[in-house]
Design a protein around this motif. Structure first.
Motif, PDB file in Angstrom:
ATOM      1  N   PRO A 108      15.346  77.929  75.197  1.00 29.91           N
ATOM      2  CA  PRO A 108      15.350  79.157  74.397  1.00 29.91           C
ATOM      3  C   PRO A 108      13.936  79.653  74.088  1.00 29.91           C
ATOM      4  CG  PRO A 108      16.882  77.554  73.481  1.00 29.91           C
ATOM      5  CD  PRO A 108      16.157  76.866  74.591  1.00 29.91           C
ATOM      6  N   ILE A 152      12.422  81.337  77.287  1.00 31.60           N
ATOM      7  CA  ILE A 152      13.021  82.633  77.648  1.00 31.60           C
ATOM      8  C   ILE A 152      12.655  83.697  76.599  1.00 31.60           C
ATOM      9  CG2 ILE A 152      15.173  83.831  78.181  1.00 31.60           C
ATOM     10  CD1 ILE A 152      16.256  81.112  79.143  1.00 31.60           C
ATOM     11  N   ALA A 153      12.661  83.310  75.310  1.00 28.62           N
ATOM     12  CA  ALA A 153      12.260  84.263  74.264  1.00 28.62           C
ATOM     13  C   ALA A 153      10.811  84.695  74.474  1.00 28.62           C
ATOM     14  CB  ALA A 153      12.423  83.614  72.884  1.00 28.62           C
ATOM     15  N   VAL A 171      10.615  87.193  77.297  1.00 29.66           N
ATOM     16  CA  VAL A 171      11.107  88.524  76.883  1.00 29.66           C
ATOM     17  C   VAL A 171       9.972  89.271  76.193  1.00 29.66           C
ATOM     18  CG1 VAL A 171      12.664  89.773  75.329  1.00 29.66           C
ATOM     19  CG2 VAL A 171      13.522  87.824  76.614  1.00 29.66           C
ATOM     20  N   VAL A 179      20.879  97.050  77.841  1.00 32.30           N
ATOM     21  CA  VAL A 179      21.075  95.615  78.126  1.00 32.30           C
ATOM     22  C   VAL A 179      21.968  94.991  77.047  1.00 32.30           C
ATOM     23  CG1 VAL A 179      19.942  93.366  78.296  1.00 32.30           C
ATOM     24  CG2 VAL A 179      18.886  95.353  79.362  1.00 32.30           C
ATOM     25  N   TRP A 205      25.772  93.731  77.723  1.00 30.81           N
ATOM     26  CA  TRP A 205      26.032  92.293  77.540  1.00 30.81           C
ATOM     27  C   TRP A 205      27.224  92.080  76.600  1.00 30.81           C
ATOM     28  CZ3 TRP A 205      25.614  87.737  79.541  1.00 30.81           C
ATOM     29  CH2 TRP A 205      25.962  86.639  78.767  1.00 30.81           C
ATOM     30  N   VAL A 231      25.237  89.040  83.209  1.00 31.96           N
ATOM     31  CA  VAL A 231      23.782  89.145  83.337  1.00 31.96           C
ATOM     32  C   VAL A 231      23.424  90.206  84.390  1.00 31.96           C
ATOM     33  CG1 VAL A 231      21.706  87.877  84.062  1.00 31.96           C
ATOM     34  CG2 VAL A 231      23.368  86.780  82.569  1.00 31.96           C
ATOM     35  N   GLY A 248      16.054  79.726  83.648  1.00 31.03           N
ATOM     36  CA  GLY A 248      16.857  80.408  82.632  1.00 31.03           C
ATOM     37  C   GLY A 248      18.311  80.549  83.056  1.00 31.03           C
ATOM     38  N   LEU A 261      20.103  77.147  83.045  1.00 35.27           N
ATOM     39  CA  LEU A 261      20.399  76.761  81.666  1.00 35.27           C
ATOM     40  C   LEU A 261      21.592  77.545  81.130  1.00 35.27           C
ATOM     41  CD1 LEU A 261      18.641  74.638  80.314  1.00 35.27           C
ATOM     42  CD2 LEU A 261      17.508  76.457  79.049  1.00 35.27           C
ATOM     43  N   ARG A 288      27.332  77.750  79.626  1.00 37.26           N
ATOM     44  CA  ARG A 288      28.676  78.338  79.742  1.00 37.26           C
ATOM     45  C   ARG A 288      29.676  77.365  80.375  1.00 37.26           C
ATOM     46  NH1 ARG A 288      25.464  82.720  80.871  1.00 37.26           N
ATOM     47  NH2 ARG A 288      25.803  82.707  83.101  1.00 37.26           N
ATOM     48  N   LEU A 318      15.855  89.476  79.008  1.00 36.93           N
ATOM     49  CA  LEU A 318      16.647  89.753  77.804  1.00 36.93           C
ATOM     50  C   LEU A 318      18.113  89.347  78.020  1.00 36.93           C
ATOM     51  CD1 LEU A 318      16.789  90.906  74.961  1.00 36.93           C
ATOM     52  CD2 LEU A 318      17.049  93.201  75.937  1.00 36.93           C
ATOM     53  N   ALA A 319      18.647  89.664  79.194  1.00 39.29           N
ATOM     54  CA  ALA A 319      20.036  89.289  79.492  1.00 39.29           C
ATOM     55  C   ALA A 319      20.185  87.765  79.536  1.00 39.29           C
ATOM     56  CB  ALA A 319      20.471  89.912  80.818  1.00 39.29           C
ATOM     57  N   LEU A 320      19.191  87.076  80.101  1.00 36.61           N
ATOM     58  CA  LEU A 320      19.238  85.607  80.146  1.00 36.61           C
ATOM     59  C   LEU A 320      19.186  85.024  78.732  1.00 36.61           C
ATOM     60  CD1 LEU A 320      16.867  84.765  83.161  1.00 36.61           C
ATOM     61  CD2 LEU A 320      19.340  84.464  83.066  1.00 36.61           C
ATOM     62  N   LEU A 321      18.355  85.650  77.878  1.00 41.05           N
ATOM     63  CA  LEU A 321      18.253  85.169  76.496  1.00 41.05           C
ATOM     64  C   LEU A 321      19.598  85.328  75.790  1.00 41.05           C
ATOM     65  CD1 LEU A 321      16.310  84.066  74.305  1.00 41.05           C
ATOM     66  CD2 LEU A 321      15.915  86.418  73.607  1.00 41.05           C
ATOM     67  N   LEU A 322      20.244  86.462  76.011  1.00 37.30           N
ATOM     68  CA  LEU A 322      21.552  86.693  75.393  1.00 37.30           C
ATOM     69  C   LEU A 322      22.572  85.671  75.891  1.00 37.30           C
ATOM     70  CD1 LEU A 322      21.614  90.597  75.614  1.00 37.30           C
ATOM     71  CD2 LEU A 322      21.455  89.239  73.525  1.00 37.30           C
ATOM     72  N   SER A 323      22.427  85.282  77.174  1.00 35.06           N
ATOM     73  CA  SER A 323      23.411  84.365  77.754  1.00 35.06           C
ATOM     74  C   SER A 323      23.303  82.948  77.192  1.00 35.06           C
ATOM     75  CB  SER A 323      23.307  84.349  79.284  1.00 35.06           C
ATOM     76  OG  SER A 323      22.187  83.589  79.682  1.00 35.06           O
ATOM     77  N   ILE A 324      22.140  82.584  76.631  1.00 34.96           N
ATOM     78  CA  ILE A 324      22.002  81.216  76.068  1.00 34.96           C
ATOM     79  C   ILE A 324      21.914  81.241  74.545  1.00 34.96           C
ATOM     80  CG2 ILE A 324      20.869  80.223  78.102  1.00 34.96           C
ATOM     81  CD1 ILE A 324      18.266  80.346  76.212  1.00 34.96           C
ATOM     82  N   ILE A 366      13.824  80.820  68.701  1.00 34.81           N
ATOM     83  CA  ILE A 366      13.519  82.098  69.341  1.00 34.81           C
ATOM     84  C   ILE A 366      12.574  82.924  68.466  1.00 34.81           C
ATOM     85  CG2 ILE A 366      14.570  84.325  69.990  1.00 34.81           C
ATOM     86  CD1 ILE A 366      17.044  82.631  70.890  1.00 34.81           C
TER      87      ILE A 366
END
Lengths: 104, 228
Positions: A46, A49-50, A53, A75, A79, A85, B116, B119, B124, B178-184, B193
């Motif tokens: 996390p 990835i944060a 972003v 996005v 989502w 994704v 990402g 993970l 999921r 951003l989409a990957l962050l939302l997915s995890i 975060i």
């Protein structure tokens, strides 16, 4: 093909391979479940990835902001709607480009 | 819950969002390389051998600017140091007994986005498998290398007449992250975060973009240790 370009590519490429494969081969970070290292590694995903972003959006803050707002909202909206994704990524890029074209 | 496939083909399928994001960015890299005076073969070699987007763009600037080779190499290597954390973090998420016999092959593809996405798949409920990882990596790698070649062939200024398309393509990677962050995203991950985001902004403003990335990742991961 210039020798210096190839040399730089090989040196940096070898380092990248060592960074990506080395820690797996060396079984780094394996230890007690729930230990400090385990929590550090669990939080790495996390955090990484944060970070990416923020690092990728920061340079866009100074230029056209409306396309950025439209892209981010697209996005988030896609989502929430589809949990995909692919769709969220593509929709975000399309929204950004469309608002940019409209002079946003 | 039915078991989700862990085959090579399912890995390739899961790589589609990454490939869709990679191809245009690699295309832009090919265009930028030829614009900066690099040959198509040199652009191809950089993508094939380095395979790390941001540092490839920086390599163009460093080489064009006449920076000494050891300095350029050191800068680019430092920029990719964050990848050291990905393998152990992924194997931790994969759980005990996860296969790693063929990691020498699939670990090469462990970029920011592949890490990402892997993970996200594990979060999921997909079980870890090496064929899946190989498929995920090969789809992304293929898109990166082929996008570079197409961009280099198209040449500098290929997108000059299409500014909106260029702008949209430029947002593809932030959108993917951003989409990957939302997915995890989970409730437990929110403090991590938040800390990572603040540290990235602070590090970027105070030192540089690369320092911001390292600061964000390390501060976020440390926040995960502190928070029991």
């Amino acid at each position: 093909m210039r020798v210096e370009v190839l040399a730089l590519a090989v040196v940096v490429g070898l380092a990248n391979y060592a960074f990506r494969y080395g820690p797996i081969a060396a079984r780094l970070g394996e230890g007690r479940a729930g230990g400090a290292m385990a929590r550090f590694l669990a939080a790495t995903g996390p955090a990484a990835i944060a970070t990416l972003v923020v690092a990728s959006v920061l340079p866009m803050m100074g230029t056209a902001r409306l396309p950025l707002v439209a892209g981010v909202l697209a996005v988030l909206g896609l989502w929430v709607w589809r949990r995909s994704v692919v769709l969220a990524t593509l929709g975000g890029a399309v929204a950004y480009g469309a608002v940019f074209a409209l002079g946003g | 819950m039915s078991e989700r496939p862990t085959t090579f083909a399912s890995g390739v399928l899961a790589s589609v969002p990454i490939a869709l994001g990679y191809f245009p960015i690699a295309f832009a890299f090919g265009v930028a390389a030829t614009k900066a005076g690099f040959s198509g073969a040199e652009a191809f070699a950089l993508s094939l051998v380095i395979y790390a987007g941001a540092s490839q763009f920086l390599a163009l600037a460093l080489l064009s600017g006449g920076v000494a080779l050891p300095v350029a190499a050191f800068t680019l290597i430092a920029m990719n140091l964050r990848h050291v954390l990905y393998g152990p973090s992924l194997m931790k998420a994969a759980g005990e007994g996860a296969g790693r016999r063929h990691a020498w092959a699939w670990a090469w593809g462990l970029t920011d986005e592949v890490f990402g996405a892997a993970l996200g798949e594990l979060a999921r409920g997909r079980r870890f498998s090496e064929p899946f990882m190989f498929g995920l990596g090969i789809g992304a790698y293929g898109a990166w290398v082929s996008g570079t070649v197409v961009g280099a062939v198209a040449g500098g200024g290929a997108l000059a007449a299409w500014p909106a398309v260029e702008a949209g393509l430029g947002f593809m990677l932030p959108a993917l992250f951003l989409a990957l962050l939302l997915s995890i995203l989970t409730r437990a991950a929110v403090p991590v975060i938040g800390v990572a985001a603040v540290a990235t902004v602070a590090g970027t403003l105070a030192v540089s973009g690369t320092a911001g990335i390292l600061a964000g990742m390390v501060a976020g991961a440390v926040a995960g240790v502190v928070r029991k």
